[in-house]
Scaffold this motif. Structure first.
Motif, PDB file in Angstrom:
ATOM      1  N   PHE A 110      48.598  41.885  39.869  1.00 49.98           N
ATOM      2  CA  PHE A 110      47.982  40.903  40.742  1.00 49.98           C
ATOM      3  C   PHE A 110      46.642  40.441  40.165  1.00 49.98           C
ATOM      4  N   LEU A 111      46.397  39.135  40.245  1.00 48.22           N
ATOM      5  CA  LEU A 111      45.092  38.585  39.840  1.00 48.22           C
ATOM      6  C   LEU A 111      44.276  38.150  41.057  1.00 48.22           C
ATOM      7  N   VAL A 112      44.854  37.238  41.861  1.00 50.13           N
ATOM      8  CA  VAL A 112      44.062  36.622  42.910  1.00 50.13           C
ATOM      9  C   VAL A 112      44.981  36.046  43.983  1.00 50.13           C
ATOM     10  N   SER A 113      44.469  36.023  45.221  1.00 54.20           N
ATOM     11  CA  SER A 113      45.161  35.342  46.307  1.00 54.20           C
ATOM     12  C   SER A 113      44.220  34.293  46.895  1.00 54.20           C
ATOM     13  N   PHE A 114      44.797  33.260  47.468  1.00 53.15           N
ATOM     14  CA  PHE A 114      44.037  32.073  47.873  1.00 53.15           C
ATOM     15  C   PHE A 114      44.616  31.550  49.166  1.00 53.15           C
ATOM     16  N   TYR A 115      43.724  31.324  50.132  1.00 52.37           N
ATOM     17  CA  TYR A 115      44.157  30.798  51.428  1.00 52.37           C
ATOM     18  C   TYR A 115      43.056  29.958  52.015  1.00 52.37           C
ATOM     19  N   ASN A 116      43.405  28.840  52.578  1.00 48.57           N
ATOM     20  CA  ASN A 116      42.435  27.984  53.265  1.00 48.57           C
ATOM     21  C   ASN A 116      41.280  27.610  52.312  1.00 48.57           C
ATOM     22  N   ASN A 117      41.653  27.288  51.087  1.00 46.38           N
ATOM     23  CA  ASN A 117      40.696  26.849  50.069  1.00 46.38           C
ATOM     24  C   ASN A 117      39.670  27.889  49.660  1.00 46.38           C
ATOM     25  N   GLU A 118      40.034  29.153  49.868  1.00 47.34           N
ATOM     26  CA  GLU A 118      39.123  30.225  49.466  1.00 47.34           C
ATOM     27  C   GLU A 118      39.906  31.354  48.832  1.00 47.34           C
ATOM     28  N   ILE A 119      39.257  32.073  47.938  1.00 49.99           N
ATOM     29  CA  ILE A 119      39.843  33.293  47.423  1.00 49.99           C
ATOM     30  C   ILE A 119      39.800  34.340  48.529  1.00 49.99           C
ATOM     31  N   SER A 120      40.957  34.950  48.838  1.00 45.77           N
ATOM     32  CA  SER A 120      40.986  35.975  49.876  1.00 45.77           C
ATOM     33  C   SER A 120      40.942  37.378  49.286  1.00 45.77           C
ATOM     34  N   GLU A 121      41.566  37.558  48.129  1.00 52.04           N
ATOM     35  CA  GLU A 121      41.472  38.841  47.427  1.00 52.04           C
ATOM     36  C   GLU A 121      41.531  38.585  45.936  1.00 52.04           C
ATOM     37  N   LYS A 122      40.913  39.478  45.171  1.00 48.00           N
ATOM     38  CA  LYS A 122      41.032  39.406  43.722  1.00 48.00           C
ATOM     39  C   LYS A 122      40.991  40.803  43.142  1.00 48.00           C
ATOM     40  N   SER A 123      41.603  40.954  41.986  1.00 47.23           N
ATOM     41  CA  SER A 123      41.640  42.256  41.339  1.00 47.23           C
ATOM     42  C   SER A 123      40.510  42.359  40.317  1.00 47.23           C
ATOM     43  N   GLU A 124      40.405  43.541  39.734  1.00 52.50           N
ATOM     44  CA  GLU A 124      39.378  43.771  38.702  1.00 52.50           C
ATOM     45  C   GLU A 124      39.606  42.899  37.478  1.00 52.50           C
ATOM     46  N   ILE A 125      40.853  42.506  37.263  1.00 51.96           N
ATOM     47  CA  ILE A 125      41.172  41.678  36.097  1.00 51.96           C
ATOM     48  C   ILE A 125      40.541  40.295  36.249  1.00 51.96           C
ATOM     49  N   PHE A 126      40.452  39.824  37.454  1.00 53.23           N
ATOM     50  CA  PHE A 126      39.984  38.462  37.742  1.00 53.23           C
ATOM     51  C   PHE A 126      38.465  38.428  37.657  1.00 53.23           C
ATOM     52  N   ASP A 127      37.958  38.354  36.422  1.00 48.10           N
ATOM     53  CA  ASP A 127      36.505  38.359  36.244  1.00 48.10           C
ATOM     54  C   ASP A 127      35.977  36.921  36.173  1.00 48.10           C
ATOM     55  N   ASP A 128      34.745  36.774  35.733  1.00 51.44           N
ATOM     56  CA  ASP A 128      34.070  35.472  35.782  1.00 51.44           C
ATOM     57  C   ASP A 128      34.707  34.420  34.887  1.00 51.44           C
ATOM     58  N   GLN A 129      35.542  34.813  33.957  1.00 53.17           N
ATOM     59  CA  GLN A 129      36.155  33.799  33.108  1.00 53.17           C
ATOM     60  C   GLN A 129      37.362  33.143  33.773  1.00 53.17           C
ATOM     61  N   PHE A 130      37.775  33.683  34.897  1.00 48.89           N
ATOM     62  CA  PHE A 130      38.900  33.113  35.631  1.00 48.89           C
ATOM     63  C   PHE A 130      38.388  32.326  36.835  1.00 48.89           C
ATOM     64  N   SER A 131      39.095  31.261  37.176  1.00 47.05           N
ATOM     65  CA  SER A 131      38.818  30.559  38.422  1.00 47.05           C
ATOM     66  C   SER A 131      40.108  29.910  38.905  1.00 47.05           C
ATOM     67  N   VAL A 132      40.168  29.684  40.209  1.00 45.28           N
ATOM     68  CA  VAL A 132      41.332  29.028  40.798  1.00 45.28           C
ATOM     69  C   VAL A 132      40.860  27.858  41.631  1.00 45.28           C
ATOM     70  N   GLU A 133      41.787  26.907  41.787  1.00 46.30           N
ATOM     71  CA  GLU A 133      41.431  25.696  42.511  1.00 46.30           C
ATOM     72  C   GLU A 133      42.696  25.067  43.077  1.00 46.30           C
ATOM     73  N   ARG A 134      42.516  24.429  44.225  1.00 44.43           N
ATOM     74  CA  ARG A 134      43.595  23.610  44.774  1.00 44.43           C
ATOM     75  C   ARG A 134      43.032  22.186  44.812  1.00 44.43           C
ATOM     76  N   PRO A 135      43.166  21.454  43.728  1.00 44.49           N
ATOM     77  CA  PRO A 135      42.473  20.180  43.597  1.00 44.49           C
ATOM     78  C   PRO A 135      43.019  19.080  44.505  1.00 44.49           C
ATOM     79  N   ASP A 136      44.259  19.235  44.948  1.00 42.46           N
ATOM     80  CA  ASP A 136      44.837  18.238  45.849  1.00 42.46           C
ATOM     81  C   ASP A 136      45.791  18.971  46.780  1.00 42.46           C
ATOM     82  N   GLY A 137      46.618  18.227  47.497  1.00 41.75           N
ATOM     83  CA  GLY A 137      47.476  18.876  48.489  1.00 41.75           C
ATOM     84  C   GLY A 137      48.675  19.611  47.930  1.00 41.75           C
TER      85      GLY A 137
END
Lengths: 110, 115
Positions: free
Chosen positions: B45-72
């Protein structure tokens, strides 16, 4: 976190044979899924089965949550069943994010 | 049957380059996830995302990673400066519900190779 152990790690079958794959987990769970990873790497949902028994064609699964294990049955195996089978569980006492086991690698020979 | 789709199927990049992996979740799903699988290892697992926010992330998901929902419809994973050890299969997943009933559906994966 929760520990997930799958057995056997490797399994080789002749086409037509039946098999049982096992998933043991170290804590009570609220979510359990079985996946098949085909030779191209795709993860295919097989069952969502936190408890009870389900069947889908030649595949069936049973989860006995109180005894902390789940079984995946494959009957009359076919070469297309080859791949890796993963069990993924979420602990009742922790995060809802699933933890994957290391998988059972299945090869079915014609 | 609706399914999660991912592009590209295979990405090759040079170490230090930025990559963006794209996913289109199932349309009525509200929860989105990224996982990775290093060759021959288990899915992590890396990251979970809900309501345009990260809800959980693992230790692997450091500052070099990011997620986005740029549109619908799209859900992206960006790796800012790739390292050799980022080579892996990256899976996107989505679920209609969160919490206890989050049956997750996985995309076909993007195989990332960092040279």
């Amino acid at each position: 976190g929760i520990q997930v152990e799958q057995s056997p790690p490797d399994l080789i079958l002749q086409e037509g044979a039946n098999s049982t794959l096992r998933c043991n987990f170290s804590d009570s769970v609220n979510n359990l899924q079985w996946f098949h990873q085909n030779p191209w790497g795709q993860l295919i949902n097989l069952f969502y089965i936190p408890s009870g028994t389900k069947q889908n064609g030649r595949l069936s699964a049973t989860t006995v949550a109180t005894e902390r294990y789940s079984l995946l049955y494959i009957s009359s195996s076919q070469t297309t069943d080859s791949g890796v089978y993963f069990c993924a569980v979420s602990s009742s006492g922790g995060s809802y994010i699933p933890t994957f086991g290391r998988g059972t690698s299945l090869i079915v020979h014609p | 049957e609706p399914e999660v789709t991912q592009t590209p199927s295979h990405q090759v990049t040079q170490m230090g380059q930025e990559v963006i992996l794209r996913c289109v979740p199932i349309s009525n799903h509200l929860y989105f996830y990224w996982y990775r699988q290093i060759l021959g290892q288990k899915v992590e697992f890396l990251v979970s995302f809900y309501n345009n926010e990260i809800s959980e992330k693992s230790e692997i998901f450091d500052d070099q990673f990011s997620v986005e929902r740029p549109d619908g419809s799209n859900f992206t994973l960006k790796i800012r400066s790739t390292k050799l050890e980022d080579s892996a299969m990256y899976f996107c997943a989505s679920s209609e519900r969160g919490g206890v009933l989050n049956e997750q559906f996985f995309g076909p994966g993007t195989r990332l190779t960092v040279l």
